[in-house]
Write an enzyme that holds these catalytic residues in place. Structure first.
Site, PDB file in Angstrom:
ATOM      1  CG  ASP A  57      54.346 -19.556 -90.491  1.00 45.64           C
ATOM      2  OD1 ASP A  57      55.328 -19.243 -89.785  1.00 45.64           O
ATOM      3  OD2 ASP A  57      53.841 -18.797 -91.347  1.00 45.64           O
ATOM      4  NE  ARG A  82      50.386 -20.870 -90.722  1.00 38.70           N
ATOM      5  CZ  ARG A  82      50.084 -20.597 -89.450  1.00 38.70           C
ATOM      6  NH1 ARG A  82      49.728 -19.367 -89.107  1.00 38.70           N
ATOM      7  NH2 ARG A  82      50.116 -21.538 -88.517  1.00 38.70           N
ATOM      8  NE  ARG A 127      47.172 -13.485 -91.784  1.00 34.48           N
ATOM      9  CZ  ARG A 127      48.213 -14.165 -91.326  1.00 34.48           C
ATOM     10  NH1 ARG A 127      48.046 -15.375 -90.836  1.00 34.48           N
ATOM     11  NH2 ARG A 127      49.425 -13.647 -91.346  1.00 34.48           N
ATOM     12  CG  HIS A 156      46.126 -14.461 -86.001  1.00 35.57           C
ATOM     13  ND1 HIS A 156      47.292 -15.168 -86.209  1.00 35.57           N
ATOM     14  CD2 HIS A 156      45.270 -14.873 -86.969  1.00 35.57           C
ATOM     15  CE1 HIS A 156      47.146 -15.969 -87.253  1.00 35.57           C
ATOM     16  NE2 HIS A 156      45.932 -15.802 -87.745  1.00 35.57           N
ATOM     17  CB  CYS A 250      51.211 -18.162 -81.919  1.00 34.39           C
ATOM     18  SG  CYS A 250      50.672 -16.466 -82.040  1.00 34.39           S
TER      19      CYS A 250
HETATM   20  N1  ARG Z   1      53.682 -16.607 -89.414  1.00 33.98           N
HETATM   21  C1  ARG Z   1      52.395 -16.992 -88.914  1.00 33.98           C
HETATM   22  C2  ARG Z   1      51.316 -16.328 -89.746  1.00 33.98           C
HETATM   23  O1  ARG Z   1      51.482 -15.206 -90.140  1.00 33.98           O
HETATM   24  C3  ARG Z   1      52.262 -16.638 -87.470  1.00 33.98           C
HETATM   25  C4  ARG Z   1      51.016 -17.136 -86.814  1.00 33.98           C
HETATM   26  C5  ARG Z   1      50.901 -16.738 -85.386  1.00 33.98           C
HETATM   27  N2  ARG Z   1      49.839 -17.392 -84.743  1.00 33.98           N
HETATM   28  C6  ARG Z   1      48.923 -16.806 -83.962  1.00 33.98           C
HETATM   29  N3  ARG Z   1      48.072 -17.572 -83.358  1.00 33.98           N
HETATM   30  N4  ARG Z   1      48.809 -15.506 -83.880  1.00 33.98           N
HETATM   31  O2  ARG Z   1      50.283 -16.891 -90.011  1.00 33.98           O
END
Ligand code: ARG
Length: 257
Positions: A57, A82, A127, A156, A250
């Site tokens: 990612d 991550r 998040r 997000h 992203c």
């Molecule tokens: N697969 C990543 C996650 O779930 C995607 C992140 C996307 N980034 C963003 N800025 N929305 O964390």
């Protein structure tokens, strides 16, 4: 930006990710490179962060942190898959001359932290931890407006709200709590409201220089709204990167002066 050299969907941490869907990494690289070239043609300087094997990612550079002036708030990721990205981005930030700061609570960088003029809009609910908002206000000295996200597809802030210039935003109202919607209405009387069809192709995941709005090509309704509001939409196809739950914004960590 960070090239999707090691991009795959090998775990699922948001509803867009399905580990049984094949990912064409070569196509992802091509699409990402088109985005990079669009920025270059618009006159932006793009610096590249070295991607690391085992961090699929990492292409979503926006999550690496938040950059303003000479200060870099380094990300603290919500999911262990991550976590390793934080040090990789911190290393780039330090090498680029930033004073790096860490938060005790989870913050996923520009995924949840969007600057509009001098007001930092900060998402929480999936998040970034709301308590990190206060830490970031203290680190940066910016006014922070906390906005609660309520739909897991829009996990997000940058999936549900687009900053178009220093005082204009677009957003998808159903992604926000009632309080957040009220707050957005108070702050941005002329906000553009985007419909589901555009939101569900991550149409709000854009990068704007105040005039040109680089955006997912599939969000054609939103592109029309932007044109009518005097902006110039530039569509880019990032279909492979949508499989990870991300798009234009992203893939882009912006450097705010
Ligand atoms: N697969 C990543 C996650 O779930 C995607 C992140 C996307 N980034 C963003 N800025 N929305 O964390």
């Amino acid at each position: 930006m960070t090239a999707p050299e090691y991009f795959t969907v090998e775990y699922a941490i948001n509803p867009w990710m399905d580990t049984s869907t094949p990912v064409d990494t070569a196509l992802a690289l091509d699409q990402w490179d088109t985005l990079r070239r669009v920025y270059a043609e618009l006159g932006h300087t793009v610096e590249l962060v070295t991607p690391l094997d085992g961090l699929p990612d990492m292409v979503y550079a926006a999550n690496g942190g938040f950059l303003v002036g000479d200060t870099a708030v380094v990300a603290r990721f919500a999911y262990p898959q991550r976590a390793g990205e934080a040090d990789a981005y911190a290393e780039w930030m330090a090498a680029a001359g930033y004073r790096t700061a860490r938060t005790d609570h989870v913050n996923e960088g520009q995924g949840d932290l969007l600057l509009v003029g001098s007001n930092l809009l900060a998402g929480y609910g999936f998040r970034t931890d709301r308590r990190a908002h206060d830490e970031i206000a203290a680190i940066t000295g910016l006014d922070v407006t906390s906005l609660e996200l309520v739909d897991p597809r829009f996990y997000h802030l940058d999936t549900a709200l687009a900053v178009l210039d220093d005082s204009t935003i677009a957003y998808y109202p159903p992604a926000f709590s009632d309080n957040a919607r009220r707050r957005i209405g108070e702050l941005f009387g002329d906000a553009i409201e985007v419909g589901s069809a555009d939101a569900y192709v991550l149409g709000l995941n854009v990068v704007s220089d105040g005039r040109h709005v680089v955006m997912p090509a599939a969000a054609t309704g939103f592109a029309g709204q932007l044109r009518r509001a005097g902006f110039e939409p530039i569509g880019v196809d990032l279909s492979e990167l949508l499989k990870g739950g991300g798009s234009v914004k992203c893939c882009t960590l912006e450097r705010h002066p």
